[in-house]
Design an enzyme around this catalytic site. Structure first.
Site, PDB file in Angstrom:
ATOM      1  CG  ASP A  96      -6.965   0.538  -0.001  1.00  0.00           C
ATOM      2  OD1 ASP A  96      -5.953   0.406   0.720  1.00  0.00           O
ATOM      3  OD2 ASP A  96      -8.009   1.091   0.378  1.00  0.00           O
ATOM      4  CG  HIS A 117      -1.816   1.140   1.382  1.00  0.00           C
ATOM      5  ND1 HIS A 117      -3.115   1.130   0.940  1.00  0.00           N
ATOM      6  CD2 HIS A 117      -1.612   2.375   1.903  1.00  0.00           C
ATOM      7  CE1 HIS A 117      -3.680   2.300   1.199  1.00  0.00           C
ATOM      8  NE2 HIS A 117      -2.781   3.078   1.784  1.00  0.00           N
ATOM      9  CD  GLU A 118       2.142   3.552   3.658  1.00  0.00           C
ATOM     10  OE1 GLU A 118       2.511   4.657   3.180  1.00  0.00           O
ATOM     11  OE2 GLU A 118       1.072   3.423   4.273  1.00  0.00           O
ATOM     12  CG  HIS A 178       0.138   6.087  -0.429  1.00  0.00           C
ATOM     13  ND1 HIS A 178      -0.986   6.703  -0.917  1.00  0.00           N
ATOM     14  CD2 HIS A 178      -0.244   5.440   0.709  1.00  0.00           C
ATOM     15  CE1 HIS A 178      -2.011   6.452  -0.110  1.00  0.00           C
ATOM     16  NE2 HIS A 178      -1.588   5.674   0.873  1.00  0.00           N
TER      17      HIS A 178
END
Length: 485
Positions: A205, A136-137, A140
């Site tokens: 996500d 998830h990170e 980003h």
């Protein structure tokens, strides 16, 4: 291997950071920063994003309880690289690091830096859950969510980009403190920058789940972990730190659950490396040694976790209480069954040093180093053991060779500095001290160390004098640029 460091305060680091990002600087890593002193930023090119990330990392080193643990770093970096290799739109190398913090949290910022709290692995049930947060990170970063949010604020005259990034720095390290800073200023625009938008979370996500699946993990673990976090909200006044910067409305949990069900069920075998890393965190960072001993003894009786990993955690708890005989009984058995396991090698080295058997540790690691030269766990333990055995020349050779491959490795630089001090090589000691300080952006102190080094250089050592004077000029130039702000 255990190394304890002292850190400057967060507030001091934030003030320094605000200065650092307000004017172009050229550090020894040869990066150049854009002028971010106003909100009139029209674009954030990739090279500038990387540069901002490097400066933020300097401040995080000084403001946060970073863990210099080679074996945990090796595990996290290996896992992170596996995920990055299966991600799309990767534009630059990623760097993963640990913070000693029991909060369930992870964060990513400019230039591919991903920080992970020890509390995250302590609360994850399996490696797929842990990897789901990293994925998830990573998403980003690859989708440049922070960079895009900054660009959206370019017309907001009430908020400077410098102030915005300082707030981000505060929040990714200590979410409660960071949001309190913003709330005190009553700047809603700034607060919106510290939390990813709903669309950004949905995108992270979705892409993170794809990365997780491509890397061979169970994508349904994303849903499992978010559901676990959502359950904690119901019973706690303060939500987990991760949710302060990653909003979790019910719709997001439902979306992730539905998306996860589109993937086929996958049975993933237990990861020994994950379980060992979790045990190490629980034993050495989340608990006091006596409490850790009680915990692992209880878990072993309950058979509620991987038996080898629980024994390893108990061995660390015994070691940290100096119960060397009990620790050795466990570690001898673990090494016999898995002699090349880096977790066991690292802790066994600590045991030998604790027993004043540094020479034995050197011989033990010399053999391991033949087969895995320059591996950070083996090389740094090897150097540390050599220093304890008063074989400083050997330690110096090991560390210099290691730094040729990884010149920015913080722990290696610190060990080399300490080794020079042990040898009373004052010129080299002060120069190495300057290199360590520069990693924190402490250029004034770095300049002072170079000046001290020059005081010990012999008049005949002209080349060394010239090199040190060049370094001194470089550090002073950086400081002058800061002073003009």
């Amino acid at each position: 291997m255990q190394i304890k460091l002292a850190f400057i305060t967060l507030c001091t680091a934030l003030l320094t950071f605000t200065l650092l990002i307000s004017e172009p600087l050229k550090a020894q890593t040869n990066f150049t920063l854009p002028d971010l002193g106003t909100s009139a930023l029209q674009a954030l090119p990739l090279e500038k994003e990387q540069a901002i990330g490097e400066v933020m990392m300097m401040q995080i080193r000084g403001a946060s309880p970073l863990i210099n643990d080679p074996v945990l770093d090796e595990y996290l970096t290996t896992l992170g690289r596996k995920l990055v290799a299966n991600a799309n739109d990767v534009r630059f190398p990623f760097k993963f690091f640990w913070l000693n913090n029991n909060d369930i949290n992870a964060f990513a910022f400019y230039g591919g830096h991903v920080g992970v709290h020890t509390g995250l692995i302590a609360q994850a049930d399996n490696e797929s859950q842990f990897a789901s947060v990293l994925g998830h990170e990573i998403a980003h970063v690859t989708q440049r969510h922070l960079a895009r949010r900054i660009q959206q604020q370019q017309d907001n005259n009430a908020l400077t980009i410098a102030g915005l990034i300082a707030g981000i720095l505060a929040t990714v390290v200590a979410p409660d403190a960071g949001i309190a800073i913003i709330s005190a200023n009553q700047t809603q625009a700034a607060f919106s920058q510290l939390t990813h938008s709903r669309s950004a979370e949905q995108e992270a996500d979705r892409i993170g789940m794809q990365t997780l699946n491509n890397a061979g993990f169970d994508p349904r673990s994303s849903s499992d972990f978010l559901t676990k976090l959502a359950a904690q909200i119901r019973y706690k006044y303060n939500p987990p730190a991760f949710l302060l910067t990653h909003p979790l409305p019910e719709s997001r949990v439902s979306d992730v659950r539905l998306r996860a069900e589109q993937y086929p069920k996958r049975q993933i075998p237990e990861s020994l490396a994950f379980n060992l890393a979790k045990s190490r965190v629980l034993a050495r960072y989340a608990q006091e040694p006596k409490q850790a001993q009680t915990l692992f003894e209880k878990l072993l009786k309950e058979h509620s976790f991987d038996k080898e990993a629980l024994k390893y955690g108990l061995g660390i708890a015994y070691l940290d209480q100096e119960k060397y005989d009990k620790a050795q009984s466990i570690l001898d058995a673990l090494l016999k069954n898995d002699p090349n396991n880096l977790f066991y090698i690292d802790t066994y080295t600590d045991l030998l040093i604790g027993q004043d058997k540094a020479d034995e540790a050197v011989n033990f690691l010399a053999e391991k180093n033949k087969f895995r030269p320059n591996n950070q766990v083996i090389a740094l333990n090897y150097a540390n053991a050599a220093m304890h055995a008063k074989k400083n020349h050997l330690a110096e050779q090991i560390l210099k060779t290691f730094l040729l491959e990884k010149p920015e490795h913080s722990l290696a630089k610190q060990l080399l500095r300490d080794n020079y001090k042990d040898q009373e090589k004052l010129v080299d000691y002060h120069e190495a001290s300057a290199a360590v300080l520069a990693q924190y952006g402490a250029y004034i102190k770095a300049s002072d160390e170079i000046q001290k080094a020059l005081n010990f250089v012999k008049p005949t050592e002209l080349i060394k004098q010239q090199r040190l004077k060049a370094l001194l000029t470089q550090y002073r130039r950086l400081q002058k640029e800061l002073a003009r702000l």
